[in-house]
Design an enzyme around this catalytic site. Structure first.
Site, PDB file in Angstrom:
ATOM      1  CG  ASP A  66       0.414  -4.914   5.671  1.00 16.95           C
ATOM      2  OD1 ASP A  66       0.469  -3.959   4.851  1.00 16.95           O
ATOM      3  OD2 ASP A  66       0.012  -5.896   5.427  1.00 16.95           O
ATOM      4  N   GLY A  67       0.189  -1.526   6.383  1.00 15.17           N
ATOM      5  CA  GLY A  67      -0.916  -0.675   6.614  1.00 15.17           C
ATOM      6  C   GLY A  67      -2.230  -1.305   6.931  1.00 15.17           C
ATOM      7  CB  THR A  99       0.875   3.549   4.591  1.00 13.54           C
ATOM      8  OG1 THR A  99      -0.204   4.100   4.488  1.00 13.54           O
ATOM      9  CG2 THR A  99       1.719   4.377   6.042  1.00 13.54           C
ATOM     10  CD  GLU A 131      -1.917  -6.400   2.873  1.00 14.19           C
ATOM     11  OE1 GLU A 131      -1.447  -5.507   2.318  1.00 14.19           O
ATOM     12  OE2 GLU A 131      -3.130  -6.445   3.249  1.00 14.19           O
ATOM     13  N   GLY A 144       0.705  -1.025  -0.032  1.00 12.38           N
ATOM     14  CA  GLY A 144      -0.027   0.121  -0.138  1.00 12.38           C
ATOM     15  C   GLY A 144       0.648   1.354  -0.016  1.00 12.38           C
TER      16      GLY A 144
HETATM   17  C1  5RP Z   1      -3.587  -3.694   1.107  1.00 12.35           C
HETATM   18  C2  5RP Z   1      -3.878  -3.249   2.415  1.00 12.35           C
HETATM   19  C3  5RP Z   1      -3.341  -1.935   2.773  1.00 12.35           C
HETATM   20  O1  5RP Z   1      -2.407  -2.128   3.798  1.00 12.35           O
HETATM   21  C4  5RP Z   1      -4.341  -1.149   3.328  1.00 12.35           C
HETATM   22  O2  5RP Z   1      -5.325  -0.740   1.934  1.00 12.35           O
HETATM   23  C5  5RP Z   1      -3.806   0.615   3.439  1.00 12.35           C
HETATM   24  O3  5RP Z   1      -3.194   1.140   2.241  1.00 12.35           O
HETATM   25  P1  5RP Z   1      -2.744   2.589   2.219  1.00 12.35           P
HETATM   26  O4  5RP Z   1      -1.513   2.647   3.110  1.00 12.35           O
HETATM   27  O5  5RP Z   1      -2.468   2.833   0.842  1.00 12.35           O
HETATM   28  O6  5RP Z   1      -3.926   3.340   2.845  1.00 12.35           O
HETATM   29  O7  5RP Z   1      -4.675  -3.797   3.254  1.00 12.35           O
HETATM   30  O8  5RP Z   1      -4.218  -4.847   0.773  1.00 12.35           O
END
Ligand code: 5RP
Length: 229
Positions: A84-85, A31, A106, A29
């Site tokens: 992770d995000g 982030t 994930e 993602g």
């Molecule tokens: C991907 C995810 C991401 O971690 C989630 O969507 C957050 O994304 P971002 O950091 O772009 O807001 O679950 O499957």
């Protein structure tokens, strides 16, 4: 600061949790994009020896292009830490993931990690999950029937479409269906029901998984501990 700035702030703080000789899981993602950059900078500056396991092809490509040594999950030793995000995190540290269509991989990486940290901007913190549509990854075969039965249960499912207007495909060549439920009052009950539905490979409810949440806020970065083992 805009949302991207807050994401970057959280990612850079979380990169400080990485230690020499670790095997780290790298989420997916926008982030995590900043996280991968920050980790690559630390490797260059501090000559850290790290091994990375990616949760998507996107992250794998980015990390490798920045010189991070990447292996796949089955070739990796124990994963010390995954960062992770998340799309939503409630007050009990339960989360929704899969906005980037990567939640299946994930979740596999997360459950194989000694510690999980999520990095988010403050807009992702919510009282109750569900305003963000809950992604589920489904096998293409029979998916239209599955969607009909989910609609019958009142879960308001919608196939996720790609930029080309066709059904979006995950790295594992499955479809994503988003459940527009507005509010998920009982995430554990919903998760166990979804786990039993044939054709659903994995849902985006990440329950009792995260240890620490790093939040980028207008007043600086906050590190919240979920007090999990
Ligand atoms: C991907 C995810 C991401 O971690 C989630 O969507 C957050 O994304 P971002 O950091 O772009 O807001 O679950 O499957």
């Amino acid at each position: 600061m805009n949302q991207d700035g807050l994401k970057k702030q959280a990612a850079e703080k979380a990169a400080e949790f990485v230690q020499d000789n670790m095997t780290i899981g790298l989420g997916t993602g926008s982030t995590v994009y900043y996280l991968v950059e920050a980790i690559a900078k630390r490797i260059q500056r501090e000559h850290l020896k790290l091994t990375g396991v990616a949760t998507s092809m996107r992250t794998h490509r980015q990390a490798e292009s920045l010189g991070i040594h990447m292996v796949d999950l089955d070739s990796a030793g124990p994963i010390d830490l995954t960062i992770d995000g998340a799309d939503e995190i409630d007050t009990n540290f339960q989360g929704i993931k899969g906005g980037g269509a990567a939640h299946l991989i994930e979740k596999i990486v997360a459950i194989n990690s000694a510690r999980n940290i999520w990095i988010v901007d403050s807009s992702k913190l919510v009282k109750t999950l569900g305003a963000f549509p809950l992604p589920i990854e489904v096998i293409p075969f029979g998916s239209a029937r599955l969607v009909k039965s989910l609609a019958f249960e009142g879960l308001n499912p919608k196939f996720r479409l790609g930029e080309d207007g066709k059904r979006a495909l995950t790295d594992s060549k499955n479809f994503i269906v988003d459940l527009h439920m507005e509010k998920i009052s009982h995430p554990h009950l919903l998760a166990s029901w979804l786990n039993k539905q044939v054709g659903i490979v994995e849902h985006g409810l990440f329950l009792d998984l995260v240890n620490t949440v790093v939040v980028g806020t207008e007043n600086g970065t906050k590190v919240l501990d979920a007090h999990r083992g």
